[in-house]
Write a protein that holds these residues in place. Sequence first.
Motif, mmCIF file in Angstrom:
data_model
loop_
_atom_site.group_PDB
_atom_site.id
_atom_site.type_symbol
_atom_site.label_atom_id
_atom_site.label_comp_id
_atom_site.label_asym_id
_atom_site.label_seq_id
_atom_site.Cartn_x
_atom_site.Cartn_y
_atom_site.Cartn_z
ATOM 1 N N PRO A 260 -10.188 -18.202 6.865
ATOM 2 C CA PRO A 260 -9.261 -19.299 6.566
ATOM 3 C C PRO A 260 -8.260 -18.897 5.486
ATOM 4 C CG PRO A 260 -11.372 -19.695 5.500
ATOM 5 C CD PRO A 260 -11.557 -18.480 6.360
ATOM 6 N N LEU A 261 -7.031 -19.376 5.612
ATOM 7 C CA LEU A 261 -5.968 -18.995 4.682
ATOM 8 C C LEU A 261 -6.220 -19.472 3.251
ATOM 9 C CD1 LEU A 261 -2.817 -19.556 6.934
ATOM 10 C CD2 LEU A 261 -3.808 -17.377 6.185
ATOM 11 N N ASN A 262 -7.070 -20.471 3.074
ATOM 12 C CA ASN A 262 -7.385 -20.909 1.713
ATOM 13 C C ASN A 262 -8.171 -19.861 0.934
ATOM 14 O OD1 ASN A 262 -6.066 -23.353 1.450
ATOM 15 N ND2 ASN A 262 -7.750 -24.547 2.310
ATOM 16 N N ASP A 263 -8.720 -18.868 1.630
ATOM 17 C CA ASP A 263 -9.463 -17.789 0.965
ATOM 18 C C ASP A 263 -8.588 -16.554 0.709
ATOM 19 O OD1 ASP A 263 -11.737 -19.316 0.970
ATOM 20 O OD2 ASP A 263 -12.647 -18.343 2.715
ATOM 21 N N LEU A 264 -7.277 -16.709 0.831
ATOM 22 C CA LEU A 264 -6.351 -15.571 0.799
ATOM 23 C C LEU A 264 -6.542 -14.682 -0.421
ATOM 24 C CD1 LEU A 264 -4.215 -15.005 2.985
ATOM 25 C CD2 LEU A 264 -2.496 -15.850 1.398
ATOM 26 N N TRP A 265 -6.710 -15.274 -1.606
ATOM 27 C CA TRP A 265 -6.775 -14.470 -2.841
ATOM 28 C C TRP A 265 -8.167 -13.908 -3.115
ATOM 29 C CZ3 TRP A 265 -2.160 -13.961 -2.265
ATOM 30 C CH2 TRP A 265 -1.211 -14.973 -2.330
ATOM 31 N N LEU B 157 2.496 3.455 10.176
ATOM 32 C CA LEU B 157 2.425 2.986 8.785
ATOM 33 C C LEU B 157 3.245 1.717 8.683
ATOM 34 C CD1 LEU B 157 1.756 3.248 5.758
ATOM 35 C CD2 LEU B 157 3.830 4.652 5.534
ATOM 36 N N LEU B 158 2.650 0.666 8.134
ATOM 37 C CA LEU B 158 3.343 -0.589 7.875
ATOM 38 C C LEU B 158 3.349 -0.838 6.375
ATOM 39 C CD1 LEU B 158 4.575 -3.356 8.456
ATOM 40 C CD2 LEU B 158 2.270 -4.198 9.004
ATOM 41 N N VAL B 159 4.533 -0.891 5.765
ATOM 42 C CA VAL B 159 4.659 -1.148 4.332
ATOM 43 C C VAL B 159 5.237 -2.550 4.154
ATOM 44 C CG1 VAL B 159 5.639 -0.392 2.144
ATOM 45 C CG2 VAL B 159 5.023 1.306 3.886
ATOM 46 N N SER B 160 4.489 -3.400 3.486
ATOM 47 C CA SER B 160 4.901 -4.796 3.364
ATOM 48 C C SER B 160 4.410 -5.363 2.039
ATOM 49 C CB SER B 160 4.373 -5.584 4.573
ATOM 50 O OG SER B 160 4.796 -6.923 4.559
ATOM 51 N N HIS B 161 4.000 -6.620 2.054
ATOM 52 C CA HIS B 161 3.681 -7.381 0.847
ATOM 53 C C HIS B 161 2.283 -7.979 0.960
ATOM 54 C CE1 HIS B 161 8.092 -7.268 0.164
ATOM 55 N NE2 HIS B 161 8.117 -7.389 1.477
ATOM 56 N N MET B 162 1.694 -8.315 -0.181
ATOM 57 C CA MET B 162 0.317 -8.814 -0.161
ATOM 58 C C MET B 162 0.188 -10.076 0.690
ATOM 59 S SD MET B 162 -2.438 -9.479 -3.170
ATOM 60 C CE MET B 162 -1.375 -10.503 -4.185
ATOM 61 N N GLY B 163 1.110 -11.024 0.518
ATOM 62 C CA GLY B 163 1.017 -12.263 1.280
ATOM 63 C C GLY B 163 1.095 -12.022 2.769
ATOM 64 N N CYS B 164 2.061 -11.234 3.181
ATOM 65 C CA CYS B 164 2.268 -10.948 4.602
ATOM 66 C C CYS B 164 1.107 -10.153 5.191
ATOM 67 C CB CYS B 164 3.581 -10.207 4.781
ATOM 68 S SG CYS B 164 3.972 -9.822 6.505
ATOM 69 N N LEU B 165 0.749 -9.038 4.549
ATOM 70 C CA LEU B 165 -0.342 -8.214 5.060
ATOM 71 C C LEU B 165 -1.657 -8.982 5.119
ATOM 72 C CD1 LEU B 165 0.369 -4.812 3.244
ATOM 73 C CD2 LEU B 165 0.906 -5.433 5.617
ATOM 74 N N SER B 166 -1.902 -9.808 4.100
ATOM 75 C CA SER B 166 -3.152 -10.577 4.068
ATOM 76 C C SER B 166 -3.253 -11.535 5.245
ATOM 77 C CB SER B 166 -3.264 -11.341 2.749
ATOM 78 O OG SER B 166 -3.415 -10.462 1.656
ATOM 79 N N THR B 167 -2.142 -12.179 5.614
ATOM 80 C CA THR B 167 -2.205 -13.128 6.731
ATOM 81 C C THR B 167 -2.521 -12.405 8.040
ATOM 82 O OG1 THR B 167 0.193 -13.062 7.216
ATOM 83 C CG2 THR B 167 -0.576 -14.716 5.632
ATOM 84 N N ILE B 168 -2.023 -11.172 8.198
ATOM 85 C CA ILE B 168 -2.341 -10.393 9.401
ATOM 86 C C ILE B 168 -3.833 -10.058 9.431
ATOM 87 C CG2 ILE B 168 -1.972 -8.201 10.593
ATOM 88 C CD1 ILE B 168 0.918 -8.257 9.437
ATOM 89 N N LEU B 169 -4.338 -9.565 8.318
ATOM 90 C CA LEU B 169 -5.760 -9.208 8.245
ATOM 91 C C LEU B 169 -6.642 -10.443 8.417
ATOM 92 C CD1 LEU B 169 -5.480 -6.701 5.276
ATOM 93 C CD2 LEU B 169 -6.102 -6.114 7.632
ATOM 94 N N PHE B 170 -6.225 -11.575 7.853
ATOM 95 C CA PHE B 170 -7.001 -12.805 8.001
ATOM 96 C C PHE B 170 -7.018 -13.274 9.456
ATOM 97 C CE2 PHE B 170 -8.257 -15.122 3.983
ATOM 98 C CZ PHE B 170 -8.334 -13.971 3.221
ATOM 99 N N LYS B 171 -5.935 -13.064 10.173
ATOM 100 C CA LYS B 171 -5.898 -13.416 11.600
ATOM 101 C C LYS B 171 -6.915 -12.585 12.366
ATOM 102 C CE LYS B 171 -3.888 -15.376 15.237
ATOM 103 N NZ LYS B 171 -3.794 -16.851 15.428
ATOM 104 N N ILE B 172 -6.957 -11.284 12.078
ATOM 105 C CA ILE B 172 -7.900 -10.396 12.764
ATOM 106 C C ILE B 172 -9.340 -10.748 12.413
ATOM 107 C CG2 ILE B 172 -8.675 -7.997 13.006
ATOM 108 C CD1 ILE B 172 -5.748 -7.170 12.357
ATOM 109 N N ALA B 173 -9.590 -11.008 11.116
ATOM 110 C CA ALA B 173 -10.951 -11.283 10.644
ATOM 111 C C ALA B 173 -11.413 -12.704 10.947
ATOM 112 C CB ALA B 173 -11.032 -11.023 9.137
ATOM 113 N N GLY B 174 -10.469 -13.603 11.225
ATOM 114 C CA GLY B 174 -10.829 -14.997 11.476
ATOM 115 C C GLY B 174 -11.121 -15.782 10.215
#
Length: 216
Positions: free
Chosen positions: A165-170, A146-163
Amino acid sequence: MTTVYMVRHGETDWNRAHRMQGWSDIPLNEKGREHAAFAAKALALVPLDVIYTSPLKRAEKTAEIIRGERNIPLLAEKGFIEINLGKWDGHTPEEMDALYPGQYDIWRSTPGDVHIDGGETFAKVQERAWKAFLSMVDKEKGKHILLVSHMGCLSTILFKIAGYPLNDLWKHPIGNCALCRVDIEADGTMHIEEWGRDDYIPHELKMKVPFGRVKK
């Protein structure tokens, strides 16, 4: 197979007021503790082996509530802390407009392009969060994490896996105490199985406007 369950922390008073919330150590409010309690019920039957958390108290308390009475190690990891918002931290959208004209709209529309005075870029967050994620997965290979973190941090990890772009974060929001799940095969191949699932949280507890004012 290694499985990582990723949960964003519960609500804080700054979330409710739509204040920019980075490294400021704001605790969960009552509603946030309720969020965590519902996440705990959703994960009650998951055989967790270890819990990793951001060192900020809103994430640590969420992790503690989800763990409950179970004897599961809880480890704080700075690599999973939220984005450093520098001089922006604590400001509402209206205050941002007055102090840093146009910057909040860049934050909302193209977050990957944001450069914060005294803070981090999302590319920097992704770099250190991804490093911490890979280290965690390697250390805990074959376990349920279990990893408990924050939207910004978790999103960047998921975006790395999914490939993505960070401009689509929200465009792929993660609500308070929403669940994401990543399965990692023995050869390191990663699959995102859930992203922002929050059906276990009552509708009336969810934020109606998750990111504050958005200019038209």
